[in-house]
Design an enzyme around this catalytic site. Sequence first.
Site, short mmCIF file in Angstrom:
data_model
loop_
_atom_site.label_atom_id
_atom_site.label_comp_id
_atom_site.label_asym_id
_atom_site.label_seq_id
_atom_site.Cartn_x
_atom_site.Cartn_y
_atom_site.Cartn_z
N LYS A 149 -11.59 32.31 2.30
CA LYS A 149 -11.27 33.42 3.21
C LYS A 149 -12.34 34.49 2.97
O LYS A 149 -12.16 35.45 2.23
CB LYS A 149 -9.86 33.94 2.90
CG LYS A 149 -9.24 34.71 4.02
CD LYS A 149 -7.74 34.84 3.85
CE LYS A 149 -7.15 35.93 4.69
NZ LYS A 149 -7.35 35.80 6.14
N GLU A 182 -7.00 25.07 13.86
CA GLU A 182 -6.08 26.22 13.78
C GLU A 182 -6.46 27.17 14.89
O GLU A 182 -7.36 26.89 15.69
CB GLU A 182 -6.22 26.89 12.41
CG GLU A 182 -7.63 27.40 12.12
CD GLU A 182 -7.79 28.04 10.74
OE1 GLU A 182 -6.78 28.40 10.13
OE2 GLU A 182 -8.95 28.18 10.30
#
Length: 288
Positions: A149, A182
Amino acid sequence: MKIYLDGEFVPSEDAKVSVFDHGLLYGDGVFEGIRIYHNRVLRLGDHIDRLYDSARAICLAIPLSKAGMTEAVLETIRRNGLSDGYVRLVITRGVGTLGLNPYHCPKPGVIIIADKIALYPEEKYHDGLVLNTCATRRPTVASLSPMVKSLNYLNNIMAKIEAIQAGADEGLMLNEQGYVAECTGDNIFILKNGEVLTPPVASGALRGVTRSIAIEICMTMQLPLKEAQLTCYDIYTADECFLTGTAAEIIPAVRLDGRPIGDGRPGPVTAEFIRHFREMVKHAGTPV
Ligand code: PXG
């Protein structure tokens, strides 16, 4: 508002970083987004673990222990008197010279912001989101692992721009092989014939904390769950679809590329997931 900046609490007007911070110059750093509900921090341990894993993966040594970071997050929330809100935890590579070399940045920057959060408007939880498939693909593990991330979200931002320009609420991102990964900041789930399906993280998804909660809700609801490679076809032909993310929580998706998903209305099983989630956040989490 008080911001945690490198070990000190400073007023937001004074919370500034150097133009030589590699977090700014190169997107070199990692972050987390965490939710506070009813004076409790949801899955704080999971977010801290993922932050340290992201940092390890990019050889960034966070100058605090996990226990110290946990306490810093809780103290930032206390100082801002928040009972509900959002924490943005940012670790930058720190100040260095002009040039990529991260070894010229001796001291990583640590920023903790605790604030209110702007959600999707409540009607989106009733009416559902419109999705569009993006041409921008998720990077492969051969470039940058989607598990990190990182502060470099340009890939997701390019996809978000595409979705908005197409008039959609969110963008569906595929991996290099064309399988569903996603959405730009949320994981995706579908329901088909009583089964719940979600792409494995190996398809290019972030291992979402809310994704894990949705998987636990499947168990509570005794719904069979499969991690499976999915294509757009699977979503076009699903009975129901929803997205999960710290900011979005659990939210229905009702169209993809102009095709209604199911009957084009949020489904009853999705509504149950949302109900379970909202019930859970009333009690779960680390007390502030
Ligand atoms: N996929 C991606 C690429 C994400 O960045 C999620 C899925 C959902 O994961 P969690 O752990 O939140 O269930 C994310 C994380 C924001 C913001 O401003 C949030 C994310 C990403 C970027 C910005 O709230 N979500």
